[in-house]
Design a protein around this motif. Sequence first.
Motif, short mmCIF file in Angstrom:
data_model
loop_
_atom_site.label_atom_id
_atom_site.label_comp_id
_atom_site.label_asym_id
_atom_site.label_seq_id
_atom_site.Cartn_x
_atom_site.Cartn_y
_atom_site.Cartn_z
N GLN A 90 107.09 -24.78 48.54
CA GLN A 90 106.15 -23.97 49.32
C GLN A 90 105.95 -22.58 48.71
N THR A 91 106.80 -22.24 47.71
CA THR A 91 106.71 -20.92 47.07
C THR A 91 106.12 -21.01 45.67
N GLY A 92 105.60 -22.18 45.29
CA GLY A 92 104.99 -22.34 43.98
C GLY A 92 105.98 -22.41 42.84
N ASP A 93 107.23 -22.73 43.13
CA ASP A 93 108.29 -22.77 42.13
C ASP A 93 108.39 -24.17 41.52
N PHE A 94 107.87 -24.31 40.30
CA PHE A 94 107.88 -25.62 39.62
C PHE A 94 109.29 -26.17 39.50
N LEU A 95 110.24 -25.35 39.06
CA LEU A 95 111.61 -25.84 38.86
C LEU A 95 112.25 -26.31 40.16
N GLY A 152 96.17 -19.88 47.54
CA GLY A 152 95.18 -19.02 48.18
C GLY A 152 94.62 -19.58 49.48
N GLY A 153 93.40 -19.22 49.75
CA GLY A 153 92.75 -19.62 50.99
C GLY A 153 93.19 -18.76 52.16
N GLY A 199 96.85 -18.68 52.69
CA GLY A 199 97.66 -18.07 51.64
C GLY A 199 98.62 -19.04 50.98
N LEU A 200 98.15 -20.25 50.75
CA LEU A 200 99.01 -21.29 50.19
C LEU A 200 99.50 -20.94 48.79
N ASN A 201 100.70 -21.41 48.49
CA ASN A 201 101.27 -21.34 47.15
C ASN A 201 102.14 -22.57 46.98
N LEU A 202 101.51 -23.73 46.99
CA LEU A 202 102.19 -25.02 47.00
C LEU A 202 102.11 -25.67 45.63
#
Length: 65
Positions: A10-15, A48-49, A52-55
């Motif tokens: 949910q925080t955009g963390d690939f790892l 975004g949007g 405020g997504l960062n998925l």
Amino acid sequence: MTKTYEESSQTGDFLEALRLAVERARTEHSPTDGMIDWRVAAIRGQRGGIAGLNLITVVIEVKQV
């Protein structure tokens, strides 16, 4: 034969998403020697949007032996 496992951060963390997918595969696949053979099959995300997504979502394929 392969099986897919998909996990997200949910925080955009690939790892983080990758680690979760591999951990899930090891738990569900449960090989006797603890080793799995995997590869990244897909990566996708939303940012975004109004919300405020960062998925980020990672899909891995695991070889079934």
